[in-house]
Motif scaffolding. Structure first.
Motif, PDB file in Angstrom:
ATOM      1  N   LEU A  76       0.826  -1.195   0.000  1.00 23.26           N
ATOM      2  CA  LEU A  76       0.000   0.000   0.000  1.00 23.26           C
ATOM      3  C   LEU A  76       0.871   1.261   0.000  1.00 23.26           C
ATOM      4  N   VAL A  77       1.918   1.251   0.827  1.00 26.80           N
ATOM      5  CA  VAL A  77       2.817   2.402   0.881  1.00 26.80           C
ATOM      6  C   VAL A  77       3.487   2.585  -0.482  1.00 26.80           C
ATOM      7  N   CYS A  78       3.909   1.483  -1.084  1.00 24.23           N
ATOM      8  CA  CYS A  78       4.601   1.524  -2.367  1.00 24.23           C
ATOM      9  C   CYS A  78       3.737   2.200  -3.444  1.00 24.23           C
ATOM     10  N   VAL A  79       2.487   1.736  -3.573  1.00 23.10           N
ATOM     11  CA  VAL A  79       1.645   2.341  -4.620  1.00 23.10           C
ATOM     12  C   VAL A  79       1.249   3.768  -4.263  1.00 23.10           C
ATOM     13  N   PHE A 139      -5.844  -4.044   3.515  1.00 20.83           N
ATOM     14  CA  PHE A 139      -4.871  -3.140   2.905  1.00 20.83           C
ATOM     15  C   PHE A 139      -4.564  -3.571   1.469  1.00 20.83           C
ATOM     16  N   THR A 140      -4.417  -4.878   1.264  1.00 22.78           N
ATOM     17  CA  THR A 140      -4.175  -5.364  -0.088  1.00 22.78           C
ATOM     18  C   THR A 140      -5.364  -5.037  -0.975  1.00 22.78           C
ATOM     19  N   GLY A 141      -6.553  -5.185  -0.387  1.00 22.04           N
ATOM     20  CA  GLY A 141      -7.773  -4.895  -1.143  1.00 22.04           C
ATOM     21  C   GLY A 141      -7.824  -3.446  -1.588  1.00 22.04           C
ATOM     22  N   ILE A 142      -7.481  -2.521  -0.693  1.00 23.86           N
ATOM     23  CA  ILE A 142      -7.469  -1.098  -1.056  1.00 23.86           C
ATOM     24  C   ILE A 142      -6.463  -0.880  -2.186  1.00 23.86           C
ATOM     25  N   ASN A 143      -5.293  -1.469  -2.000  1.00 23.89           N
ATOM     26  CA  ASN A 143      -4.222  -1.387  -2.984  1.00 23.89           C
ATOM     27  C   ASN A 143      -4.697  -1.856  -4.363  1.00 23.89           C
ATOM     28  N   LEU A 144      -5.256  -3.068  -4.406  1.00 23.80           N
ATOM     29  CA  LEU A 144      -5.668  -3.634  -5.692  1.00 23.80           C
ATOM     30  C   LEU A 144      -6.879  -2.905  -6.257  1.00 23.80           C
ATOM     31  N   GLY A 145      -7.774  -2.506  -5.383  1.00 24.34           N
ATOM     32  CA  GLY A 145      -8.974  -1.803  -5.836  1.00 24.34           C
ATOM     33  C   GLY A 145      -8.628  -0.467  -6.500  1.00 24.34           C
ATOM     34  N   MET A 146      -7.670   0.235  -5.925  1.00 27.35           N
ATOM     35  CA  MET A 146      -7.303   1.533  -6.476  1.00 27.35           C
ATOM     36  C   MET A 146      -6.455   1.392  -7.735  1.00 27.35           C
ATOM     37  N   THR A 147      -5.541   0.431  -7.714  1.00 29.99           N
ATOM     38  CA  THR A 147      -4.632   0.319  -8.868  1.00 29.99           C
ATOM     39  C   THR A 147      -5.182  -0.613  -9.935  1.00 29.99           C
ATOM     40  N   ARG A 148      -6.216  -1.386  -9.615  1.00 29.85           N
ATOM     41  CA  ARG A 148      -6.715  -2.463 -10.482  1.00 29.85           C
ATOM     42  C   ARG A 148      -5.563  -3.388 -10.851  1.00 29.85           C
ATOM     43  N   ALA A 149      -4.641  -3.531  -9.909  1.00 34.17           N
ATOM     44  CA  ALA A 149      -3.485  -4.420 -10.056  1.00 34.17           C
ATOM     45  C   ALA A 149      -2.557  -4.023 -11.198  1.00 34.17           C
ATOM     46  N   VAL A 150      -2.716  -2.778 -11.678  1.00 31.63           N
ATOM     47  CA  VAL A 150      -1.847  -2.314 -12.762  1.00 31.63           C
ATOM     48  C   VAL A 150      -0.682  -1.537 -12.148  1.00 31.63           C
ATOM     49  N   PRO A 151       0.557  -1.881 -12.484  1.00 31.62           N
ATOM     50  CA  PRO A 151       1.696  -1.141 -11.949  1.00 31.62           C
ATOM     51  C   PRO A 151       1.654   0.322 -12.356  1.00 31.62           C
ATOM     52  N   ILE A 152       2.181   1.170 -11.495  1.00 28.40           N
ATOM     53  CA  ILE A 152       2.226   2.603 -11.798  1.00 28.40           C
ATOM     54  C   ILE A 152       3.595   2.929 -12.380  1.00 28.40           C
ATOM     55  N   TYR A 153       3.587   3.397 -13.616  1.00 24.64           N
ATOM     56  CA  TYR A 153       4.848   3.749 -14.261  1.00 24.64           C
ATOM     57  C   TYR A 153       5.040   5.252 -14.197  1.00 24.64           C
ATOM     58  N   PHE A 236      12.422  -0.399  -1.804  1.00 24.02           N
ATOM     59  CA  PHE A 236      12.157  -1.345  -2.891  1.00 24.02           C
ATOM     60  C   PHE A 236      11.728  -0.600  -4.156  1.00 24.02           C
ATOM     61  N   LEU A 237      10.925   0.451  -3.940  1.00 26.54           N
ATOM     62  CA  LEU A 237      10.412   1.231  -5.070  1.00 26.54           C
ATOM     63  C   LEU A 237      11.547   1.874  -5.872  1.00 26.54           C
ATOM     64  N   THR A 238      12.574   2.350  -5.169  1.00 26.57           N
ATOM     65  CA  THR A 238      13.697   2.967  -5.901  1.00 26.57           C
ATOM     66  C   THR A 238      14.412   1.939  -6.765  1.00 26.57           C
ATOM     67  N   GLY A 241      11.655   1.035  -9.926  1.00 21.70           N
ATOM     68  CA  GLY A 241      11.412   2.064 -10.918  1.00 21.70           C
ATOM     69  C   GLY A 241       9.957   2.168 -11.313  1.00 21.70           C
ATOM     70  N   SER A 242       9.125   1.232 -10.863  1.00 24.63           N
ATOM     71  CA  SER A 242       7.685   1.365 -11.060  1.00 24.63           C
ATOM     72  C   SER A 242       7.009   0.796  -9.821  1.00 24.63           C
ATOM     73  N   ALA A 243       5.856   1.370  -9.464  1.00 23.64           N
ATOM     74  CA  ALA A 243       5.181   0.933  -8.243  1.00 23.64           C
ATOM     75  C   ALA A 243       4.340  -0.302  -8.531  1.00 23.64           C
ATOM     76  N   GLN A 244       4.869  -1.442  -8.109  1.00 23.23           N
ATOM     77  CA  GLN A 244       4.146  -2.695  -8.341  1.00 23.23           C
ATOM     78  C   GLN A 244       3.171  -2.945  -7.194  1.00 23.23           C
ATOM     79  N   PRO A 245       1.892  -3.152  -7.493  1.00 22.23           N
ATOM     80  CA  PRO A 245       0.935  -3.433  -6.420  1.00 22.23           C
ATOM     81  C   PRO A 245       1.274  -4.721  -5.663  1.00 22.23           C
ATOM     82  N   THR A 246       2.069  -5.581  -6.290  1.00 20.37           N
ATOM     83  CA  THR A 246       2.356  -6.866  -5.644  1.00 20.37           C
ATOM     84  C   THR A 246       3.544  -6.785  -4.692  1.00 20.37           C
ATOM     85  N   VAL A 247       4.129  -5.596  -4.543  1.00 14.83           N
ATOM     86  CA  VAL A 247       5.246  -5.464  -3.603  1.00 14.83           C
ATOM     87  C   VAL A 247       4.799  -5.950  -2.229  1.00 14.83           C
ATOM     88  N   GLY A 248       5.639  -6.740  -1.602  1.00 15.41           N
ATOM     89  CA  GLY A 248       5.316  -7.185  -0.246  1.00 15.41           C
ATOM     90  C   GLY A 248       4.619  -8.518  -0.170  1.00 15.41           C
TER      91      GLY A 248
END
Lengths: 328, 510
Positions: A76-79, A139-153, A236-238, A241-248
């Protein structure tokens, strides 16, 4: 006699260090590419994340609980940080602080819920297991719900470049764990809250009767744990280079294994900060060695299972031994 | 330094007047009074269930009271939390250890200080230095920086006292402080208490060891069945016999059962010099067929420990057990029950005896699932129910149906279900630990009749009880336990006066 006991206790770290050195030696003999500069940097970078995640778990184990949501908080922090920087163009430093605040909030929620439910069950470990199992999913649910599991580039280069800074050939991120580890060490061994966390882990009733507020300790330890998970996620994010919802998603197993290997008591009340870091180093080495030995990715999971079982066994033997020594 | 500097030695520090406390269905305390003088050791004695722990809980603010009044240092108080009692200088040293095992001695003694700090730094050196004063005060020979889980039970006890002193407590409640200590350790503790008393600390000393009372106490309060039988008596006016009879001397309720002659039958069980890991006192005895042997003694006198050897919970490491003249080795509870027919009825039926949230049927049949299953290994519900109903009628379990959840039954009926469960396994030897704890008088009689009926069916029975009238009423032979040993054996004439005198004699003249 007490001197000997002290040495035995301290010698745990020496034992792990020996294994670490042994693995390094064997691997560099077997695979010359293992001891290259590049590979050492790879290992060091993964240690920097693993060690901090392990500390996040260690704090809670020390309090007599467990935190199954370390990975979820990390994700969640990562995204959050990723989205703030990439989508909203918020300055790096503010995005990072906002991310850590999200982590703090997650920890606060964990602590609050544990207190609420603990009030009815009186079993801190079971309660924190169940609560963080549930909040982890939240927390994972919020993460996936907001990102739709798509990494943020589109993470700004200035942020990613931090991960590329090297000092003496070693990534800055590796140096970053030193202040984190020292801070955790100082908090846990020198401050009131740190000693209170361990007192609650050692005997929550005795702590309560001495005027320590168990509920306050629960909340603070969970917040410390969550912030550490957040720091690990940002490091991990540094690297990514992209915010992966699956981090963690794969943090949980070694977050338990490293502290247990390092001399943290599963029942709570006793931790070992440097042992935990050594435990993380050992696990990172094993993981890296498996890559070099071309162990199938699918079997790596199996080996992880073995490692955590071994860690639990190791911890139990040590605890039982220290109890037997007392009987002598 | 400790206590109150300007204490007058005849000040009353704690005064309880006509305290009453009821729980649903039980009157735990009935008009109990007690007044404690400053810088004295006040012993609070009584049998199990006499109300000692309820009183301790009230004084220390764990529970409230219904009626009466309490004064601490001449100020009327009514505590709702332990912290309030604590700030008035009342501190309890509990039976269970209240230390943090992974911390050092110094940190444990000054845990309060750590509780005060939050972000601030804890200076361990300073804590070690300051705790040394209290370590010296209680005569503990350990460095403040040694870890508590490296220390013995006696040393931990001293840490708890040191901890109380560090919080400026001047009224210390000690709840059976010597129960887990060796003889020498206990003596050292008593010396420490005397020394602290002379420095101005007042002690309320809960115990059931009469020797200690005479060793240390200045005044004695005796409780029996939740009532005062002696209030703040000066020790000079008492002797052992007087005190012992005050403690146990209730009149016998209900008619006695007839005296039976059983010791002439062949012994079924002969035990020679057995000892286990947790109980190193070697013990020997015999048990005849259809006999009821009563094991009298106080808690911690070694009765339950011996029973646990016989049922294979703590297997014997020494000595031999002969069952029907054949040497046997009991290695586990299941072996004792299934191979040798030795069954045990626990005194704590709620924790160890019953599945509280399950039906009577399940409870009764849980010990015999392996024998009532059919050829496919399945258990027939109807068979189970028939068995349960059989026992329910036989034992007079009062419940609408055998599907009733055990938790909803009364204490007496729960105890009957425990009996049914044990009997379903058809044992030859039955060990019953405190058969009538927490059951009402009527059911008590029924349970006694039930035990006698079983003896008539040639089951050999050992009844463990701290309830003297019960033992005298029920047993054919009485074995008296004290401090881990069997210190006497008496054939029961079922005459309460002579028997109780003899039992007390055996207890004391060990």
């Amino acid at each position: 006699m007490n001197k000997i006991r002290l040495i035995i206790r301290k010698s745990d770290s020496v034992g792990i260090l020996t294994i670490v050195v042994f693995i390094c030696l064997v691997m560099s003999l077997l695979k010359p590419e293992f001891s290259t500069f590049v590979n050492i940097n790879v290992i060091a970078r993964s240690i920097s994340v693993m060690a901090i995640v392990a500390l996040a778990q260690m704090v809670i184990i020390g309090m007599g609980g467990m935190n199954l949501s370390v990975g979820a908080i990390g994700g969640l922090v990562c995204v959050t940080v990723g989205a703030l920087m990439a989508k909203m163009n918020i300055p790096i430093i503010i995005a990072v602080i906002a991310g850590l605040l999200v982590g703090l909030l997650c920890g606060f929620i964990n602590g609050l819920l544990i207190n609420r439910i603990h009030h009815f069950t009186n079993k801190l470990n079971v309660t924190s297991f169940l609560v963080t199992l549930a909040t982890g999913s939240l927390f994972t649910g919020i993460n996936l719900g907001m990102t739709r599991a798509v990494p943020i580039y589109g993470i700004p280069d200035s942020f990613v470049n931090i991960g590329r800074i090297t000092i003496g050939g070693i990534s800055l991120l590796v140096y970053l764990i030193i202040p984190v580890v020292l801070t955790v060490f100082l908090i846990m061994s020198k401050t009131g809250i740190g000693r209170q966390i361990l007192a609650v882990g050692g005997n929550s009733k005795a702590a309560e009767l001495s005027g320590i507020s168990v509920s306050r300790v629960t909340i603070f330890s969970n917040m410390i744990s969550a912030v550490l998970a957040g720091i690990a996620a940002i490091i991990f994010l540094t690297r990514l280079g992209s915010a992966q919802p699956t981090v963690g998603s794969e943090w949980l197993l070694f977050s338990f294994a490293a502290p247990l290997i390092g001399g943290t008591r599963l029942d709570g009340g006793q931790i070992n900060v440097f042992g935990t870091v050594l435990g993380a180093i050992l696990l990172a080495l094993v993981a890296n060695s498996m890559v070099h030995l071309q162990v199938s990715v699918y079997w790596v999971t199996f080996v992880h299972g073995i490692i955590i079982l071994a860690a639990v066994g190791f911890e139990r033997i040590r605890t039982i031994r220290s109890e037997e020594r007392k009987d002598e | 330094m400790i206590g109150n500097k300007d204490i007058k030695y005849n000040d009353i520090v704690l005064d309880l007047k006509n305290i009453s406390k009821s729980y649903p269905g039980v009157k735990a305390l009935n008009n109990v009074s007690l007044s404690m003088n400053a810088a004295k050791v006040h012993a609070l004695i009584g049998e199990n269930g006499a109300g000692k722990s309820t009183l301790i809980k009230i004084i220390s603010g764990v529970i409230g009271f219904d009626k009466g009044s309490m004064f601490v240092n001449s100020k009327q108080v009514s505590y709702s939390t332990p912290r309030e009692a604590f700030s008035d200088g009342i501190n309890v040293v509990h039976q269970e250890r209240n230390v943090v095992p992974t911390f050092t001695v110094g940190e444990n003694i000054l845990l309060e200080k750590i509780a005060d700090k939050f972000i601030g730094a804890v200076n361990l050196d300073q804590i070690y230095r300051e705790s040394q004063e209290y370590i010296d005060m209680v005569g503990l020979e350990a460095s403040p920086s040694s870890r508590v889980d490296d220390l013995s039970a006696a040393e931990i006890q001293l840490i708890e006292i040191a901890k109380a002193l560090s919080s400026k407590a001047n009224i210390l409640l000690l709840d059976e402080p010597t129960s887990s200590l060796s003889f020498h350790e206990a003596n050292a503790l008593l010396e420490t208490i005397k020394r602290l008393r002379d420095q101005g600390v007042s002690f309320l000393y809960v115990t059931h060891k009469l020797e200690e009372v005479f060793e240390i106490a200045n005044e004695v309060t005796v409780l029996r069945d939740g009532k005062n039988v002696g209030t703040s008596l000066p020790i000079e006016e008492l002797d052992r016999h007087k005190l012992a009879s005050l403690m146990v001397g209730r009149s016998q309720k209900g008619a006695s059962f007839p005296v039976r002659k059983t010791a002439t039958t062949e012994p079924v069980l002969k035990v020679k010099n057995i000892a286990s890991k947790i109980d190193c006192h070697r013990k020997s005895f015999v048990l005849h067929e259809g006999e009821i042997v009563g094991w009298y003694g106080l808690v911690g006198s070694g009765r339950t420990e011996l029973a646990r050897i016989l049922i294979g919970y703590d297997p014997a490491i020494e000595g031999e057990i002969l069952l029907n003249n054949k040497k046997i080795n009991i290695k586990s509870v299941s072996e004792a029950l299934n191979m040798h027919g030795i069954a045990y009825l626990s005194e704590s039926r709620k924790e160890e005896g019953l599945f509280l949230t399950k039906s009577i049927t399940l409870n009764v049949c849980s010990s015999i699932w392996s024998t009532i299953r059919n050829c496919c290994g399945l258990i027939n519900k109807r068979t189970e129910k028939q068995i349960a109903e059989g026992y329910a009628t036989q034992l007079g379990i009062k419940a609408p149906s055998v599907n009733q959840i055990v938790n909803s039954l009364s204490g007496g009926n729960q105890q009957k279900v425990s009996f049914a469960k044990t009997l379903a396994a058809e044992p030859n030897i039955l060990i019953i630990d405190e058969p009538t704890v927490g059951v009402d008088v009527g059911t008590k009689r029924q349970i006694h009749e039930l035990i006698l009926g079983l003896a008539h069916k040639n089951i050999s029975i050992i009844v463990i009880s701290s309830d003297m009238p019960e033992i005298v009423q029920l047993a054919d032979r009485i074995m008296v336990f004290s401090e881990g040993d069997i210190c006497g054996e008496i054939l029961n004439t079922k005459d309460y006066k002579t028997m109780s005198a003899q039992i007390i004699d055996k207890c004391l003249n060990k």
